[in-house]
Design a protein around this motif. Structure first.
Motif, PDB file in Angstrom:
ATOM      1  N   GLU A  48       2.603  24.880  49.722  1.00 30.05           N
ATOM      2  CA  GLU A  48       1.252  23.842  49.778  1.00 30.05           C
ATOM      3  C   GLU A  48       1.636  22.904  51.170  1.00 30.05           C
ATOM      4  N   ASP A  51       0.534  25.029  54.275  1.00 26.30           N
ATOM      5  CA  ASP A  51      -0.749  25.542  54.263  1.00 26.30           C
ATOM      6  C   ASP A  51      -1.572  24.734  55.452  1.00 26.30           C
ATOM      7  N   ARG A  54      -4.827  22.596  54.731  1.00 26.64           N
ATOM      8  CA  ARG A  54      -4.744  21.128  54.304  1.00 26.64           C
ATOM      9  C   ARG A  54      -4.848  20.077  55.081  1.00 26.64           C
TER      10      ARG A  54
END
Length: 57
Positions: A48, A51, A54
């Motif tokens: 996450e 990424d 994002r």
């Protein structure tokens, strides 16, 4: 490699994750599930954070 949640660093080296998997496989079956779960959580967090879609980076 020992299990140490204080070393939860996003973007871990894949070799570290592979080594941890090897360590987990050496544990008694009853102790593996929580370790697999913890490793999966840390890898998910690292993914996450890496990424680019994002916009957090």
């Amino acid at each position: 490699m020992s299990f140490d949640e204080s070393s939860d660093v996003p973007g871990r080296d894949p070799a570290e994750a592979a080594a941890e998997l090897g360590d987990i496989e050496e544990l008694p079956l009853a102790e593996r599930a929580p370790r697999y779960h913890s490793l999966a959580d840390r890898l998910r967090e690292a993914l996450e954070h890496s990424d680019p879609t994002r916009g957090d980076g």
